[in-house]
Design a protein around this motif. Structure first.
Motif, PDB file in Angstrom:
ATOM      1  N   LYS A   1     -74.368  10.466 -20.313  1.00 37.75           N
ATOM      2  CA  LYS A   1     -75.119   9.246 -20.569  1.00 37.75           C
ATOM      3  C   LYS A   1     -76.605   9.528 -20.341  1.00 37.75           C
ATOM      4  O   LYS A   1     -76.983  10.116 -19.334  1.00 37.75           O
TER       5      LYS A   1
ATOM      6  N   GLU B   1     -80.281   8.750 -19.361  1.00 38.05           N
ATOM      7  CA  GLU B   1     -81.011   7.833 -18.480  1.00 38.05           C
ATOM      8  C   GLU B   1     -82.288   7.411 -19.202  1.00 38.05           C
ATOM      9  O   GLU B   1     -83.109   8.261 -19.546  1.00 38.05           O
TER      10      GLU B   1
ATOM     11  N   TYR C   1     -74.392   2.592 -28.080  1.00 36.56           N
ATOM     12  CA  TYR C   1     -74.088   2.484 -26.649  1.00 36.56           C
ATOM     13  C   TYR C   1     -73.121   3.575 -26.224  1.00 36.56           C
ATOM     14  O   TYR C   1     -72.443   4.184 -27.059  1.00 36.56           O
ATOM     15  N   HIS C   2     -73.057   3.799 -24.928  1.00 38.01           N
ATOM     16  CA  HIS C   2     -72.151   4.805 -24.357  1.00 38.01           C
ATOM     17  C   HIS C   2     -70.847   4.108 -23.983  1.00 38.01           C
ATOM     18  O   HIS C   2     -70.847   3.152 -23.221  1.00 38.01           O
TER      19      HIS C   2
ATOM     20  N   ARG D   1     -68.654   8.962 -25.044  1.00 40.82           N
ATOM     21  CA  ARG D   1     -69.747   9.415 -25.914  1.00 40.82           C
ATOM     22  C   ARG D   1     -70.493   8.203 -26.457  1.00 40.82           C
ATOM     23  O   ARG D   1     -70.078   7.070 -26.274  1.00 40.82           O
ATOM     24  N   TYR D   2     -71.586   8.467 -27.166  1.00 41.91           N
ATOM     25  CA  TYR D   2     -72.350   7.390 -27.790  1.00 41.91           C
ATOM     26  C   TYR D   2     -71.696   7.013 -29.114  1.00 41.91           C
ATOM     27  O   TYR D   2     -71.301   7.886 -29.891  1.00 41.91           O
TER      28      TYR D   2
ATOM     29  N   ASP E   1     -75.120   0.093 -20.771  1.00 43.14           N
ATOM     30  CA  ASP E   1     -74.619   1.185 -21.606  1.00 43.14           C
ATOM     31  C   ASP E   1     -75.373   1.313 -22.919  1.00 43.14           C
ATOM     32  O   ASP E   1     -75.164   2.256 -23.676  1.00 43.14           O
TER      33      ASP E   1
ATOM     34  N   LEU F   1     -78.157   2.126 -25.547  1.00 45.02           N
ATOM     35  CA  LEU F   1     -79.268   3.053 -25.764  1.00 45.02           C
ATOM     36  C   LEU F   1     -80.265   2.447 -26.751  1.00 45.02           C
ATOM     37  O   LEU F   1     -81.471   2.603 -26.597  1.00 45.02           O
TER      38      LEU F   1
END
Length: 128
Positions: A45, A47, A73-74, A78-79, A107, A109
């Motif tokens: 993930k 940061e 999102y994670h 995985r994304y 979660d 991104l």
């Protein structure tokens, strides 16, 4: 006349009995092997910084149910990318529901959305 053809068998030694169950050993070892493979596939993930988190937070505060959203999102492994109409935004539990998927704010991104409410979109029919 006795038609019972069963014969008295000698007992199989314990060492031989264990061999008959050895095909099941592969099955019992399958789950740990799959977990190891899955763990190898896990994507770390990312940061995100405070500025990026603030941008995402601003978007999440502006988004409303009915808007169309695209979210990266994670999912714990995985994304992934989720696209669909927003059903619910919960600012208390910090979740957003897009389609059938519940996503935690932490979660996310990236998220983008169209403010065009699906209720206001004209869908042509045979009667138009």
């Amino acid at each position: 006349m006795n038609t019972n053809k069963s014969q008295k068998r000698t007992k199989m030694p314990v060492s031989e009995r264990a061999k008959q169950f050895s095909p099941f050993m592969a099955i019992s070892e399958l789950e740990p092997a799959l977990k190891r493979i899955e763990a190898d596939k896990k994507e770390a993930k990312i940061e995100i910084g405070d500025e990026r988190a603030s941008e995402i937070n601003d978007k999440l505060n502006a988004i409303k149910p009915g808007y169309h959203a695209i979210c990266i999102y994670h999912n714990g492994i995985r994304y992934v990318r989720e696209s669909g109409y927003v059903k619910k935004v919960d600012l208390v539990f910090r979740t957003i529901e897009i389609g059938e998927k519940m996503i935690f704010f932490d979660d996310i991104l990236e998220i983008s959305f169209s403010a065009e409410d699906r209720k206001s979109v004209h869908i042509p029919t045979d009667f138009d």
